[in-house]
Design an enzyme around this catalytic site. Structure first.
Site, mmCIF file in Angstrom:
data_model
loop_
_atom_site.group_PDB
_atom_site.id
_atom_site.type_symbol
_atom_site.label_atom_id
_atom_site.label_comp_id
_atom_site.label_asym_id
_atom_site.label_seq_id
_atom_site.Cartn_x
_atom_site.Cartn_y
_atom_site.Cartn_z
ATOM 1 N N THR A 86 13.239 8.832 -42.584
ATOM 2 C CA THR A 86 14.652 8.646 -42.230
ATOM 3 C C THR A 86 14.768 7.514 -41.214
ATOM 4 O OG1 THR A 86 16.682 9.821 -41.629
ATOM 5 C CG2 THR A 86 14.731 10.398 -40.374
ATOM 6 N N ASN A 87 15.905 7.411 -40.548
ATOM 7 C CA ASN A 87 16.098 6.362 -39.530
ATOM 8 C C ASN A 87 16.891 6.943 -38.357
ATOM 9 O OD1 ASN A 87 19.036 5.972 -40.067
ATOM 10 N ND2 ASN A 87 18.233 5.437 -42.077
ATOM 11 N N ARG A 88 17.241 6.088 -37.416
ATOM 12 C CA ARG A 88 17.802 6.574 -36.144
ATOM 13 C C ARG A 88 19.312 6.827 -36.164
ATOM 14 N NH1 ARG A 88 13.935 6.009 -32.297
ATOM 15 N NH2 ARG A 88 12.258 4.566 -32.814
ATOM 16 N N SER A 89 19.962 6.695 -37.307
ATOM 17 C CA SER A 89 21.426 6.868 -37.313
ATOM 18 C C SER A 89 21.817 8.313 -36.979
ATOM 19 C CB SER A 89 21.991 6.495 -38.680
ATOM 20 O OG SER A 89 23.346 6.869 -38.749
#
Ligand code: PMT
Length: 279
Positions: A86-89
């Protein structure tokens, strides 16, 4: 209907309020001061505020009657049943957009992969996990929408194979091969050319270098009316924080550089531009 089960006096008073056009919020079910668990709790202040906000905007907001789809959060791409990429959003910018669109009177569908953020009162939330799920939900939702605001951080790649069992460390460090995800905005562009909606599409560009050149490229490649160029190289803007620093880019206008602002204020600016684009 909750009141039909109540004391006749309460039911009669509620009927009178309904006749006078009052909007009732709550009561909620849960623990009461008496120790019972039943219907009778006051709704949380956040919900009360959300309902009041919704009621005021419904009456004469500039986007009343418009349907807006907003995406928020980082997608999760499964590796095995317990792990994902995933990512940091955090979803904060997308949720702020949904709130700003509701405040302007729009009907809002929020396609969200965010966790732990409370959705604004009045938004229809479609929870998704992966980029593919988000693509399916967005393509369906924009069919009868006027606007798409694409704030989600969609993973460009996903694991080519999803292990059906938890990968065990005894097997050694796995090599995870990646495969490209669909580009949702490009799919929307194609569908929009065939079907005509949505009328306005706004994308975001999260960049760490060459902000305007990279965002300008995405504006063209993804067939957008407006792109929000988001410099995510500074600690006070972009992923997860409450403030953001963006430049608004259109093909036929000079870039509009906005100062550091709260994500709510950024959202209001974007929704203001959407009103102009629709007009
Ligand atoms: O959620 P927060 O913590 O509040 O953070 C906000 C944010 C930084 C995530 C947000 O402001 C932002 O910049 N969102 C876009 C992030 C992103 O994925 O940018 P991108 O440059 O990789 O993608 C460009 C555009 O294409 C985006 O609108 C994205 O949603 C879209 N996209 C990307 C990949 C893909 N496969 N399909 C897409 O449609």
């Amino acid at each position: 209907d909750v009141y039909k089960r109540q004391h006749p006096a309460t039911a009669a008073n509620v009927a009178t309020l309904n006749e006078r056009g009052a909007v009732l919020v709550g009561p909620e079910e849960g623990h009461l001061a008496s120790g019972l668990v039943a219907v009778g709790r006051m709704s949380e202040p956040a919900r009360l505020l959300g309902e009041v906000r919704l009621l005021l905007s419904r009456q004469n907001g500039p986007l009343a009657g418009r349907k807006i789809v907003v995406t928020a959060g980082g997608t999760r791409e499964a590796i095995d049943p317990v792990r994902y990429l995933t990512n940091r959003s955090s979803g904060k910018q997308g949720y702020a957009l949904a709130q700003a669109a509701l405040d302007a009177g729009a009907e809002v569908t929020l396609v969200s992969s965010a966790v732990g953020v409370a959705p604004p009162t009045g938004a229809t939330v479609i929870a998704v996990d992966s980029a593919q799920e988000m693509a399916d939900a967005v393509l369906a939702a924009v069919r009868d929408a006027d606007v798409l605001l694409m704030a989600a951080a969609v993973a460009d790649f996903r694991p080519a194979q999803v292990s059906q069992q938890k990968i065990k460390k005894e097997g050694g460090a796995p090599v995870i091969e990646l495969t490209p995800n669909p580009d949702i905005l490009q799919l929307v562009w194609k569908q929009r050319e065939a079907e005509g909606s949505p009328q306005v599409v706004v994308g975001f560009a999260a960049e760490t270098q060459d902000l305007l050149a990279n965002a300008g490229g995405k504006l063209t490649r993804k067939g957008l009316d407006l792109i929000v160029a988001n410099n995510v190289s500074q600690a006070d803007a972009g992923f997860a924080v409450d403030t953001n620093r963006v430049t608004l880019l259109r093909a036929d206008a000079e870039p509009e550089i906005l100062p550091l602002m709260g994500k709510n204020a950024v959202a209001e600016e974007i929704v203001g531009r959407v009103e102009l684009l629709l007009a």
